[in-house]
Design an enzyme around this catalytic site. Structure first.
Site, PDB file in Angstrom:
ATOM      1  N   ASP A 123       4.071  -5.803   3.666  1.00  0.00           N
ATOM      2  CA  ASP A 123       3.719  -4.745   4.613  1.00  0.00           C
ATOM      3  C   ASP A 123       4.620  -4.869   5.840  1.00  0.00           C
ATOM      4  O   ASP A 123       5.359  -5.852   5.976  1.00  0.00           O
ATOM      5  CB  ASP A 123       2.233  -4.857   4.998  1.00  0.00           C
ATOM      6  CG  ASP A 123       1.616  -3.515   5.392  1.00  0.00           C
ATOM      7  OD1 ASP A 123       2.354  -2.614   5.835  1.00  0.00           O
ATOM      8  OD2 ASP A 123       0.383  -3.370   5.251  1.00  0.00           O
ATOM      9  N   HIS A 175       0.834  -1.204   0.000  1.00  0.00           N
ATOM     10  CA  HIS A 175       0.000   0.000   0.000  1.00  0.00           C
ATOM     11  C   HIS A 175       0.868   1.255   0.000  1.00  0.00           C
ATOM     12  O   HIS A 175       1.895   1.330   0.666  1.00  0.00           O
ATOM     13  CB  HIS A 175      -1.031  -0.014   1.117  1.00  0.00           C
ATOM     14  CG  HIS A 175      -0.528   0.179   2.507  1.00  0.00           C
ATOM     15  ND1 HIS A 175      -0.400   1.422   3.074  1.00  0.00           N
ATOM     16  CD2 HIS A 175      -0.174  -0.704   3.464  1.00  0.00           C
ATOM     17  CE1 HIS A 175       0.009   1.290   4.333  1.00  0.00           C
ATOM     18  NE2 HIS A 175       0.168   0.006   4.600  1.00  0.00           N
ATOM     19  N   GLU A 205      -5.257   1.661   2.320  1.00  0.00           N
ATOM     20  CA  GLU A 205      -5.098   0.512   3.223  1.00  0.00           C
ATOM     21  C   GLU A 205      -5.339   0.927   4.658  1.00  0.00           C
ATOM     22  O   GLU A 205      -5.960   0.207   5.442  1.00  0.00           O
ATOM     23  CB  GLU A 205      -3.697  -0.082   3.076  1.00  0.00           C
ATOM     24  CG  GLU A 205      -3.515  -1.446   3.761  1.00  0.00           C
ATOM     25  CD  GLU A 205      -3.067  -1.378   5.221  1.00  0.00           C
ATOM     26  OE1 GLU A 205      -3.026  -2.437   5.861  1.00  0.00           O
ATOM     27  OE2 GLU A 205      -2.776  -0.274   5.738  1.00  0.00           O
ATOM     28  N   GLU A 206      -4.847   2.108   5.011  1.00  0.00           N
ATOM     29  CA  GLU A 206      -4.892   2.544   6.419  1.00  0.00           C
ATOM     30  C   GLU A 206      -6.310   2.865   6.895  1.00  0.00           C
ATOM     31  O   GLU A 206      -6.530   3.084   8.072  1.00  0.00           O
ATOM     32  CB  GLU A 206      -3.977   3.760   6.626  1.00  0.00           C
ATOM     33  CG  GLU A 206      -2.496   3.479   6.392  1.00  0.00           C
ATOM     34  CD  GLU A 206      -1.863   2.604   7.472  1.00  0.00           C
ATOM     35  OE1 GLU A 206      -2.565   2.193   8.411  1.00  0.00           O
ATOM     36  OE2 GLU A 206      -0.658   2.326   7.337  1.00  0.00           O
ATOM     37  N   HIS A 231       3.431   3.344  13.146  1.00  0.00           N
ATOM     38  CA  HIS A 231       2.485   4.456  13.274  1.00  0.00           C
ATOM     39  C   HIS A 231       3.034   5.609  14.137  1.00  0.00           C
ATOM     40  O   HIS A 231       2.267   6.405  14.667  1.00  0.00           O
ATOM     41  CB  HIS A 231       1.115   3.995  13.774  1.00  0.00           C
ATOM     42  CG  HIS A 231       0.327   3.305  12.682  1.00  0.00           C
ATOM     43  ND1 HIS A 231      -1.037   3.257  12.649  1.00  0.00           N
ATOM     44  CD2 HIS A 231       0.732   2.657  11.563  1.00  0.00           C
ATOM     45  CE1 HIS A 231      -1.437   2.595  11.576  1.00  0.00           C
ATOM     46  NE2 HIS A 231      -0.380   2.214  10.893  1.00  0.00           N
TER      47      HIS A 231
END
Lengths: 328, 369
Positions: free
Chosen positions: A214, A60, A191-192, A300
């Protein structure tokens, strides 16, 4: 590879606003692709090879970010999140809007200085003094502003999730001399916010099998327990995450390929979070899927860290998987 | 795994007992994504009573029993999930296994439970027991209260070096509690959710040996219901039936769960009402149950039915769906309890319903606006 990674991670493209990163990736893959197109949700789809098993590889290209929701009379920008952004990562952070303008984040006074403020109590200061002179409009998106850092084996950047997967996909495409398969490298959108680009691109492609590239979490910093993933011990072959059980046949394919090629690998059982592979698995009449994960610390946060050897070994593993015939 | 059925059960034989098959199902592993042992057992049992069997792309067992009506036959899909909740190794410490859950497990009931560790490095099925460290070995905040999954361990009895040689991170773990028939014609065991419904579908297929039916029947033992409803989503899309029925267990009255929201055990299967279920099919089943004097209980499910029916309803361009529930006590524990009578009744009702489906039933499924 590091130069390209710097370029990829220093591009600002939160979910839904992937045009900047799509342009960077498109420029890189155009000479390598047999066919290239962008679908209705903005996924960048690259075909390599023709006529064999249809294999979809998803990485992504979107990143977590913020979106302006209100500009107050003094020109402060209130915002909400796009994807999983934690408030403690935002205190004092610098962000950059899609338009290129920077801003800094602070918050309303706290009862105790050690409290973490709610997102609603935070604001972005872009240097404006009134609503009128604020250059940001409601609806504009922003992402963390943080330069790429090369620590030798360890590399640090914002949006390593999942530009590192994009890098592995690009480098695999570059390394892949020939393939018996019809491979679709899909640089997915959104994707997020719920693996949405992967869902539609997988429906459109109807692959025979596939995997995502990922990041995964880590278990090798102070206080972390019972998670067998460390930086530098090889890419991780996903067995389970918070949203998916990988197909045992795909796990077997990946493990035997890694062992045959004498590549280090780790077995991943991740408790929270998921990847594009979940959406791919459930599409149409179902797709056997797995995931090659790049171990990544501080996921993140604005300083996500990976190990360069893991990245190179992930490219080697993906290349080995795609160079040879596969029977599940 | 496909091919025509070898033979049909002769008419003059009595109906096969379902309990022995159910007990063998309850003694077979098959946690989500690792359903092969259960699929093989079900395939063997179904092969004589269906026309074709195949596996979906992600492993659901799809059996076709052809209808006898005018071509093309409309098709009904019956979804009963065969996957079990279970556990998975997350790491190994000094020969003890840390683990996480596959599907939802209540950690309060785990200590003392026998399990099987499917050891991938050695290919063995290692027996083990779930153990709990003494209170002084736990953080003070955990102490005497409910001890979370992250503190529980599995002891296989092996030495640390042996464990490391045999077991790897990601190895699946199944419950090993043996099924037991209790007084009062009830059965207790793990994975009655949802092997009880596989038994219901098997009873129906047996009954249908002596009945004609116009519709094609897709009997599907689905995979991965406990994690994503993945088997139902994908088989419903792949098979495109005209209507679908999911059979799954539902909460029966029991200790601490005796209010109006739960269903008595042994008083018949539930017929579920709510936005997930099509009212026309609900009514058809209700009227049939009343006509045949088969006990049933209406059940209200206002949102997600928590079953494969939630997936079949929105597969492809939408499939009118119904959900039949089998009351069960102690959901998601190794000692789930189901009444055998409810299994028989649900199976019979299902068979009667299918055999009475007229070729134009699907045209009658309309919204009365």
């Amino acid at each position: 590879m590091k130069q390209l990674l710097k370029k990829l991670t220093e591009t600002f493209s939160p979910s839904g606003y992937e045009s900047a990163i799509r342009d960077v990736i498109r420029a890189e893959v155009t000479p390598l692709a047999d066919e290239i197109r962008v679908d209705a949700l903005g996924n960048l789809i690259i075909r390599k090879g023709q006529g064999g098993k249809k294999i979809m590889i998803a990485a992504h290209m979107d990143e977590i970010g913020l979106i302006a929701s209100h500009i107050d009379e003094h020109g402060f920008v209130r915002f909400t999140t796009v994807g999983g952004v934690y408030p403690q990562m935002l205190m004092g952070a610098r962000v950059r809007f899609h338009s290129g303008l920077p801003g800094v984040i602070y918050n309303e006074p706290l009862e105790k200085p050690t409290d973490t403020p709610a997102i609603e109590k935070m604001f972005i200061d872009v240097g404006a003094t009134s609503r009128k002179d604020c250059p940001i409009k409601v609806g504009e998106v922003a992402a963390f502003e943080r330069p790429f850092l090369d620590l030798g084996d360890r590399l640090v950047a914002k949006s390593m999730d999942d530009r590192i997967g994009c890098l592995v996909a690009i480098e695999t495409l570059r390394a892949l001399k020939s393939t018996p398969h019809e491979i679709y490298f899909v640089f997915t959108t959104q994707e997020e916010v719920g693996t949405r680009g992967a869902e539609t691109s997988a429906f459109g492609l109807d692959p025979d099998l596939g995997f995502s590239l990922d990041v995964t979490g880590w278990g090798d910093t102070p206080g972390r327990k019972h998670f067998d993933i460390a930086l530098g011990k090889g890419p991780a072959i996903k067995i389970k995450d918070g949203g998916m059980l990988a197909d045992p046949r795909i796990i077997h394919w990946m493990v035997t390929t890694a062992e045959k090629a004498r590549l280090p690998y780790q077995r991943e059982v991740l408790l929270g979070g998921t990847t594009d592979a979940r959406a791919m698995q459930l599409v149409r009449a179902g797709v056997p899927v797995g995931c090659i994960s790049i171990p990544c610390r501080y996921v993140h946060s604005p300083s996500e860290m990976v190990d360069y050897n893991d990245v190179q070994n992930a490219v080697k593993l993906a290349t080995a998987l795609l160079s040879n015939p596969v029977e599940l | 795994m496909s091919g025509p059925g070898a033979f049909s059960l002769p008419f003059f034989l009595p109906m096969p007992e379902i309990t022995p098959f159910l007990k063998s199902l309850l003694s077979t592993s098959g946690i989500s994504a690792y359903e092969t042992p259960a699929a093989q057992l079900i395939e063997t049992r179904w092969r004589p009573v269906v026309d074709e069997i195949s596996l979906s792309r992600i492993g659901s067992l799809q059996a076709l029993k052809r209808g006898s009506g005018p071509q093309p036959h409309p098709a009904i899909m019956i979804a009963t999930h065969m996957d079990a909740i279970g556990m998975m190794v997350t790491s190994i410490a000094d020969g003890f296994l840390h683990f996480t859950q596959v599907g939802g497990i209540d950690p309060r009931i785990l200590p003392g439970t026998p399990v099987i560790v499917h050891a991938s490095a050695s290919g063995e099925e290692l027996p083990g027991v779930i153990v709990i460290p003494p209170a002084r070995g736990l953080p003070a905040s955990v102490g005497d209260g409910v001890v979370g999954l992250e503190y529980l361990l599995i002891d296989t009895g092996l030495l640390p070096a042996e464990v490391s040689a045999k077991v790897r991170t990601g190895d699946p773990i199944s419950f090993a509690t043996q099924p037991v028939e209790l007084a009062g014609e009830v059965i207790s065991g793990h994975t009655l959710d949802n092997r009880a419904s596989v038994a219901v579908l098997t009873v129906a297929l047996d009954e249908l040996q002596k009945k004609s039916h116009a519709w094609d029947i897709w009997a599907v033992a689905t995979v991965q219901e406990e994690v994503t409803l993945g088997g139902a989503f994908t088989s419903a899309y792949g098979l495109r039936p005209q209507i679908a029925i999911a059979i799954d267990v539902t909460f029966a009255k029991g200790p601490g769960a005796s209010d109006w929201q739960t269903m008595p055990l042994g008083k018949g299967p539930t017929l579920t009402m709510g936005p997930n279920m099509h009212p026309y099919i609900y009514n058809a089943l209700k009227e049939l149950a009343e006509k045949l004097e088969i006990p049933y209980q209406p059940e209200i499910t206002p949102r997600h039915s928590g079953t494969d029916g939630y997936a079949t309803q929105v597969a492809a361009d939408g499939i009118p769906t119904m959900v039949i529930g089998i009351p069960l006590r102690y959901m998601h524990t190794p000692v789930e309890i189901v009444a055998l009578k409810d299994i028989q009744r649900a199976g019979r009702l299902l068979a009667e319903f299918i055999s009475r489906l007229e070729p134009d039933f699907v045209e009658k499924i309309v919204w009365e606006d």
